[in-house]
Design a protein around this motif. Structure first.
Motif, PDB file in Angstrom:
ATOM      1  N   LYS A 110      43.560  40.049  43.605  1.00 23.31           N
ATOM      2  CA  LYS A 110      43.515  41.377  42.934  1.00 23.31           C
ATOM      3  C   LYS A 110      43.478  42.895  43.994  1.00 23.31           C
ATOM      4  O   LYS A 110      43.168  42.437  45.103  1.00 23.31           O
ATOM      5  CB  LYS A 110      42.607  41.635  42.424  1.00 23.31           C
ATOM      6  CG  LYS A 110      42.748  40.690  41.000  1.00 23.31           C
ATOM      7  CD  LYS A 110      44.119  40.758  39.943  1.00 23.31           C
ATOM      8  CE  LYS A 110      43.344  40.013  39.075  1.00 23.31           C
ATOM      9  NZ  LYS A 110      44.566  39.667  37.835  1.00 23.31           N
ATOM     10  N   ALA A 111      43.972  43.680  43.856  1.00 22.28           N
ATOM     11  CA  ALA A 111      44.468  44.142  44.775  1.00 22.28           C
ATOM     12  C   ALA A 111      43.158  44.895  45.586  1.00 22.28           C
ATOM     13  O   ALA A 111      43.352  44.794  47.021  1.00 22.28           O
ATOM     14  CB  ALA A 111      45.033  45.675  44.182  1.00 22.28           C
ATOM     15  N   ALA A 112      41.826  45.188  45.033  1.00 24.06           N
ATOM     16  CA  ALA A 112      40.624  45.423  45.873  1.00 24.06           C
ATOM     17  C   ALA A 112      40.840  44.168  46.912  1.00 24.06           C
ATOM     18  O   ALA A 112      39.708  44.403  47.730  1.00 24.06           O
ATOM     19  CB  ALA A 112      39.453  45.396  44.879  1.00 24.06           C
ATOM     20  N   GLU A 113      40.458  43.102  47.000  1.00 24.05           N
ATOM     21  CA  GLU A 113      40.394  41.568  47.149  1.00 24.05           C
ATOM     22  C   GLU A 113      41.308  41.774  48.563  1.00 24.05           C
ATOM     23  O   GLU A 113      41.258  41.229  49.847  1.00 24.05           O
ATOM     24  CB  GLU A 113      40.462  40.288  46.201  1.00 24.05           C
ATOM     25  CG  GLU A 113      39.279  40.161  44.833  1.00 24.05           C
ATOM     26  CD  GLU A 113      39.956  39.420  43.991  1.00 24.05           C
ATOM     27  OE1 GLU A 113      38.491  38.410  43.664  1.00 24.05           O
ATOM     28  OE2 GLU A 113      40.364  39.117  44.109  1.00 24.05           O
ATOM     29  N   LEU A 114      42.603  41.770  48.028  1.00 23.19           N
ATOM     30  CA  LEU A 114      43.928  41.883  48.967  1.00 23.19           C
ATOM     31  C   LEU A 114      43.160  42.672  49.738  1.00 23.19           C
ATOM     32  O   LEU A 114      43.513  42.504  51.707  1.00 23.19           O
ATOM     33  CB  LEU A 114      45.036  42.126  48.306  1.00 23.19           C
ATOM     34  CG  LEU A 114      46.538  42.008  49.102  1.00 23.19           C
ATOM     35  CD1 LEU A 114      46.779  40.720  49.975  1.00 23.19           C
ATOM     36  CD2 LEU A 114      47.391  42.367  48.650  1.00 23.19           C
ATOM     37  N   ALA A 115      43.411  44.055  50.077  1.00 23.01           N
ATOM     38  CA  ALA A 115      42.609  45.212  50.514  1.00 23.01           C
ATOM     39  C   ALA A 115      41.847  44.408  51.489  1.00 23.01           C
ATOM     40  O   ALA A 115      41.942  45.280  52.806  1.00 23.01           O
ATOM     41  CB  ALA A 115      42.030  46.989  49.603  1.00 23.01           C
ATOM     42  N   TYR A 116      40.856  44.204  51.200  1.00 21.77           N
ATOM     43  CA  TYR A 116      39.679  43.534  51.712  1.00 21.77           C
ATOM     44  C   TYR A 116      40.305  42.568  53.050  1.00 21.77           C
ATOM     45  O   TYR A 116      39.511  42.913  53.643  1.00 21.77           O
ATOM     46  CB  TYR A 116      38.639  42.961  51.432  1.00 21.77           C
ATOM     47  CG  TYR A 116      37.740  42.221  52.653  1.00 21.77           C
ATOM     48  CD1 TYR A 116      35.929  43.009  52.404  1.00 21.77           C
ATOM     49  CD2 TYR A 116      37.282  40.691  52.497  1.00 21.77           C
ATOM     50  CE1 TYR A 116      35.707  42.449  53.129  1.00 21.77           C
ATOM     51  CE2 TYR A 116      36.635  40.407  53.112  1.00 21.77           C
ATOM     52  CZ  TYR A 116      35.746  40.747  53.791  1.00 21.77           C
ATOM     53  OH  TYR A 116      34.741  39.919  54.426  1.00 21.77           O
ATOM     54  N   PRO A 134      53.467  44.934  43.622  1.00 23.44           N
ATOM     55  CA  PRO A 134      52.920  45.972  43.084  1.00 23.44           C
ATOM     56  C   PRO A 134      51.504  45.308  43.469  1.00 23.44           C
ATOM     57  O   PRO A 134      51.392  46.992  43.804  1.00 23.44           O
ATOM     58  CB  PRO A 134      52.557  45.671  41.310  1.00 23.44           C
ATOM     59  CG  PRO A 134      54.184  44.447  41.462  1.00 23.44           C
ATOM     60  CD  PRO A 134      54.373  44.024  42.520  1.00 23.44           C
ATOM     61  N   VAL A 135      50.863  44.633  43.313  1.00 21.88           N
ATOM     62  CA  VAL A 135      49.549  44.228  43.785  1.00 21.88           C
ATOM     63  C   VAL A 135      49.568  44.881  45.771  1.00 21.88           C
ATOM     64  O   VAL A 135      48.113  45.742  45.720  1.00 21.88           O
ATOM     65  CB  VAL A 135      49.051  42.850  43.674  1.00 21.88           C
ATOM     66  CG1 VAL A 135      47.598  43.011  44.439  1.00 21.88           C
ATOM     67  CG2 VAL A 135      48.670  42.435  42.286  1.00 21.88           C
TER      68      VAL A 135
END
Length: 543
Positions: A110-116, A134-135
């Protein structure tokens, strides 16, 4: 482009491209990458990845000058955020050509995991598939600075992230730089762990260590590989798990080291066992990589249901999850002449032990595998029975990206030997066999006793009538933590308890068996422990 190589360069010194470009010179017309009607030769693959490497050379620094700590990458990083498609492997090779370090991006994040992950890796470039725009767009909003973006087109209909350049246009429009970079075996590849029981970690492998280490490439020299490649037209390998995980990627690399063809499953979105059987048959696949029962069971069921089983399969390689007795029996029944290998290892150590058909009661340790007794500090090899943490010598990673403390804790010198000490626990029996007990993160401390979840799972998975099983601990006032099992089965609690008690000590028998419709797992076959812990608190499925 003609390879200019020392024909006597020995293994442990050269990098991937020195090896593969030399092989491409003699098998250029052979298929290199195949997927669902797409067929690409070795020569075409080299041409496309050279062009991608030119573009990356123009937009990255490549190899950074100076000395680097073991937890630092000496090469600019390039993220690869693509499903099992030819572009995934092309992006890896293009990165190597520009002396960049590719790393895998889990497309389930998800977006938060990808950002990390992107903050942790800080890539110069990210090659992503259009489907994930989108993500990615949401994750980029959390980054202090965005990487250059290259979009691999698909039929998802998603709008690419603003500022992206098209992957095919990059390849078509790239021009040779004034000075081409010369890759080295000291350039690195960063393999991010799955993060199923914690945050993902980037394991830094030098190419010259990964080649004989986790890739298991056994050619003694480039000259030997070039001499043997023309005879290996029969070698057609299908890595069934996601390429974003080491098992599949290293297996593909191993095939290329012999001049083989990498076949990808027709459906890169979902594992479809029946479709996989058709692909194995149509493409005359001789070698298959899977992840334990998660792939083996549905695959064997699909083979049993077809009137035209695949007839070219010679090798089956499994790693990363339990391969139950039932699956071993299934391979014996349907592929009696195929060599089946179940490997024990991790992202940090590479392969440590193997189990083959007929091996009863454990794995055969590799030549550099030993156990570390935490209480005494004694290193145990296969001649010294006991329990401890698995450790491995030989060809090892540099360290964990950006994490000096974890690097020092995992990669250490003990009794004069440089070793990787993973969180995997094992036991060496009196017969010298290695029996895997489990990861530190899955050990259950119950009533003062340690229970290794994988040991209980192996017993449950061997039972007729158990479709899948996952064992974990949950809080208990009496025991501190109690053993519970999530099971896909119609068997009664008494039947399950009796079966486990026949094999294991009483304190290892689950206190509760919770029925679920399915055990939720990631694409690499590893369990979703966040879901499992929540399910253990809820009880049985109500449906």
């Amino acid at each position: 482009m003609t390879a200019t190589l020392d024909a006597h360069e020995e293994i442990g010194t050269f990098g991937y491209l020195a090896l593969w470009d030399a092989i491409a010179e003699v098998v250029g017309d052979r298929e290199c990458l195949v997927q669902n009607g797409h067929r690409q030769t070795w020569a075409q693959t080299r041409e496309r990845t050279v062009a991608l490497g030119w573009w990356l050379t123009a937009h990255t620094q490549g190899r950074r000058p100076g000395e680097h700590h073991p937890w630092e990458s000496p090469n600019d990083l390039v993220g690869v955020y693509v499903r099992n498609r030819p572009e995934f492997l092309e992006a890896i090779l293009g990165s190597y050509r520009a002396r960049c370090a590719p790393f895998n991006v889990n497309y389930r994040y998800k977006a938060a995991e990808l950002a990390y992950l992107l903050i942790d890796a800080a890539p110069a470039v990210l090659v992503y598939q259009q489907e994930f725009a989108p993500v990615l767009r949401e994750a980029l909003a959390e980054l202090p600075a965005a990487p250059l973006l290259v979009c691999v087109g698909d039929d998802s209909g998603e709008r690419p992230v603003a500022g992206s350049v098209d992957y095919e246009q990059v390849i078509a429009g790239a021009s040779a730089p004034p000075v081409e970079r010369v890759p080295s075996g000291d350039d690195v590849h960063v393999l991010y762990t799955g993060g199923t029981t914690g945050m993902p970690k980037g394991v830094i492998w030098r190419q010259k260590d990964a080649i004989p280490g986790p890739c298991g490439i056994r050619v003694r020299s480039i000259a030997q590989a070039v001499e043997g490649a023309p005879r290996r037209e029969w070698l057609r390998v299908l890595p069934a798990p996601p390429l974003m995980h080491g098992t599949a990627l290293w297996y593909a690399f191993n095939a290329w080291s012999s001049g083989g063809t990498v076949v990808l499953g027709d459906n890169p979105v979902h594992f479809d066992a029946a479709e996989m059987v058709r692909t194995l048959r149509r493409e005359r696949v001789s070698s298959l990589a899977i992840v334990g029962d998660v792939f083996a069971r549905p695959l064997l069921d699909a083979v049993a249901a077809t009137t035209e089983p695949p007839g070219h399969l010679r090798f089956v390689f499994s790693s990363g999850a339990v391969l139950s007795e039932r699956s071993w029996a299934g391979f014996t029944e349907h592929f009696p002449k195929a060599q089946v290998i179940n490997a024990l290892g991790s992202s940090e150590t590479g392969p440590q032990a193997n189990q083959t058909r007929g091996d009863d009661g454990g794995f055969t340790a590799g030549p550099s595998t030993c156990l570390l007794d935490e209480e005494t500090g004694v290193l145990r090899d296969a001649s010294l029975p006991g329990r401890g943490l698995l450790a491995n010598g030989g060809f090892l990673p540099r360290g964990y990206l950006g994490d000096p403390d974890r690097t020092r804790a995992t990669f250490r010198t003990i009794d004069g030997r440089y070793l990787a000490v993973s969180g995997d626990r094992a036991e060496i029996g009196a017969d010298g066999r290695v029996r895997f007990l489990g990861r530190d993160s899955t050990v259950i401390n119950t009533g003062g006793e340690k229970v290794y979840a994988e040991e209980v799972e192996s017993v449950l998975l061997a039972l007729p009538g158990v479709g899948d099983a996952l064992v974990l601990g949950r809080p208990s006032e009496r025991w501190g933590s109690e053993v519970v099992a999530l099971v896909v089965t119609a068997l009664t609690d008494d039947e399950l308890k009796t079966a486990v008690a026949d094999k294991l000590a009483g304190y290892k028998v689950p206190k509760a068996f919770l029925r679920v419709e399915r055990v939720r797992r990631f694409d690499n076959g590893k369990p979703d422990y966040g879901w499992a812990r929540a399910r253990a608190q809820e009880g049985d499925d109500k449906s």
